[in-house]
Design an enzyme around this catalytic site. Sequence first.
Site, PDB file in Angstrom:
ATOM      1  N   ASN A 128      -4.935   2.010  -1.842  1.00 52.63           N
ATOM      2  CA  ASN A 128      -5.549   0.671  -1.882  1.00 52.63           C
ATOM      3  C   ASN A 128      -6.255   0.434  -3.206  1.00 52.63           C
ATOM      4  OD1 ASN A 128      -7.995   2.087  -1.692  1.00 52.63           O
ATOM      5  ND2 ASN A 128      -8.945   0.438  -0.513  1.00 52.63           N
ATOM      6  N   LEU A 143     -12.462  -3.378  13.001  1.00 53.82           N
ATOM      7  CA  LEU A 143     -12.310  -3.510  11.545  1.00 53.82           C
ATOM      8  C   LEU A 143     -12.210  -4.963  11.090  1.00 53.82           C
ATOM      9  CD1 LEU A 143      -9.928  -0.662  10.333  1.00 53.82           C
ATOM     10  CD2 LEU A 143     -12.299  -0.578  11.053  1.00 53.82           C
ATOM     11  N   LYS A 162       0.815  -1.229   0.000  1.00 55.89           N
ATOM     12  CA  LYS A 162       0.000   0.000   0.000  1.00 55.89           C
ATOM     13  C   LYS A 162       0.849   1.281   0.000  1.00 55.89           C
ATOM     14  CE  LYS A 162      -4.371  -1.588   1.918  1.00 55.89           C
ATOM     15  NZ  LYS A 162      -5.398  -1.410   2.960  1.00 55.89           N
TER      16      LYS A 162
END
Length: 510
Positions: free
Chosen positions: A323, A447, A302
């Site tokens: 991303n 998450l 990333k």
Amino acid sequence: MICTPIAAPTPADMLAALPVAAATADWLELRLDAMHSLPVEAVLQALHQSLPRCPRPVVVTFRPREHGGFRDLSRADRLRFWHTALTTPAEAFDLETDLIAHLLPDYPPDHPVWARVVVSHHDFHATPADIHAFALAHFPPHAGAVKLAVKVNRPDDVCRLFHWLTGTPSTWQKIPVGMGGLGVLTRILGPAYGARWTYTTAHDGQAVAPGQLTATELRETFRLPSLDRHTTVAGLLGCPVAHSLSKDLHNAAFAHLGCNWVYIPVEVSPDNLAPFLRDAIHPRTRRLPWTVGGYSVTLPHKVAILPYLDRLTATAARVGAVNTILVSGQELIGDNTDVAGAMRPLQQRFALAGEPVAVLGAGGAAQAVVCGLVAAGARVTVFARHPARAQDLGARFGVPLAPLDDFHGRRFTGLVNTTPVGMAGHAEGACPVPPERLEGLAWVYDLIYRPRHTSLLQAASQQGIATLDGLPMLIAQAAEQLARWTGQDIPETVLFAAAERALHGFSPAS
Ligand code: NAP
């Protein structure tokens, strides 16, 4: 187009496997070398018995260990087998290159059986430098088809395999098989570019060569029978990529939208990142024959990808990580949909402006979360096990840092966990902070989406705290990517249904 090996140790097992494998395969490969404890004559008898019961065309294979087979076989054993096997009505026979000269006295080049022969070469270490020259030197002109199953180590190996498949005229049907992470492109796109078939894992799901996918994945997830030379290719760059749900989400979206697109996760090592971008993606330099629609980017690329992009969107520049790759004319643009993905489900549920919010962890996902929270007006504190490592994040967004042990829920409205603690395969069942420290919070956002009910969220629920799991973020960031690539909105219900199918076995979120 889809050829499934049956690697059964006994004739009874093979007969039982035939209808199971035939349900999803177009061709069946009878890997008779898997009957490693039977003498050659018994294997031939099994072949005779099974051919009338094969519901699909078959390719017969009897491969010695040195060519990647399951058993030790002398050349005399192999020739004895093939002299009889070649007289059977099987639709195809896979013969290794070293046998050809020995068969010619009985089967001269004009013998009709050669039309049914696939001459194969396996190399589990490398791809020949000049594939065209290699093929001319090793494959006989009278074979009906030729198979080159080789380890692909670099993106250039994949380019050369596709160039051999599409760019060099020959009388053979060709079967290029790239083994290893990058080889997935040959396995999924080979038939669209003229490969006679692609191999799947064996009937029982076991890979008999590195990088194989199941017939069900090829047919249902990647919709292989509908792919052609007009298919636009998107995908995921990461290492590893095997457990990603992105292929399930994006391919389900393409099917729903009726787009001729496919999404292929490719395992790209850090060494191969720059060459892959150059050879397989960048519109100014790519050498593969398809149109690229866009790519997702995941760990560990990333940040590493930044120098290879022509420019960044404002969001990607603010986060300092990418991303999503967008292809725009002759340019590659780095974007970041993790911010919108993380924030949309959170903002739909909870007010953030002016609220004190704690973020656990300071890695890649934390960058997107902190960026979004700060933009939404939350007062953020980042708790990291190594605050020194988190200094860049703190400085970039102007937020205070604290050691993980200092976290107390009473000082905050909300908590976002961006550490992998509690994730399947990574301290699953563990909680990133002691459950009693959650007291006082109004909401907890984890998450992690595998599992959806982490220990952290269970502890929060038990204390009457509102919870949000990571699946809505995964869905929202994918929906953002799809919209940017295709210009079309995809109903999130389609993506949720695909995720639930892929995650089956895990319970849905509260
Ligand atoms: P990452 O870049 O590796 O960052 C992980 C962070 O967690 C680092 O700050 C690391 O600290 C910290 N950490 C790791 N193990 C820890 C432990 N045992 N105790 C305390 N802190 C620990 O990973 P990432 O890409 O940010 O991903 C993190 C999590 O978010 C993963 O579970 C991932 O699945 C999830 N995620 C979900 C989505 C979604 O769409 N739902 C998207 C992205 C990520 P150190 O620096 O000290 O190692």
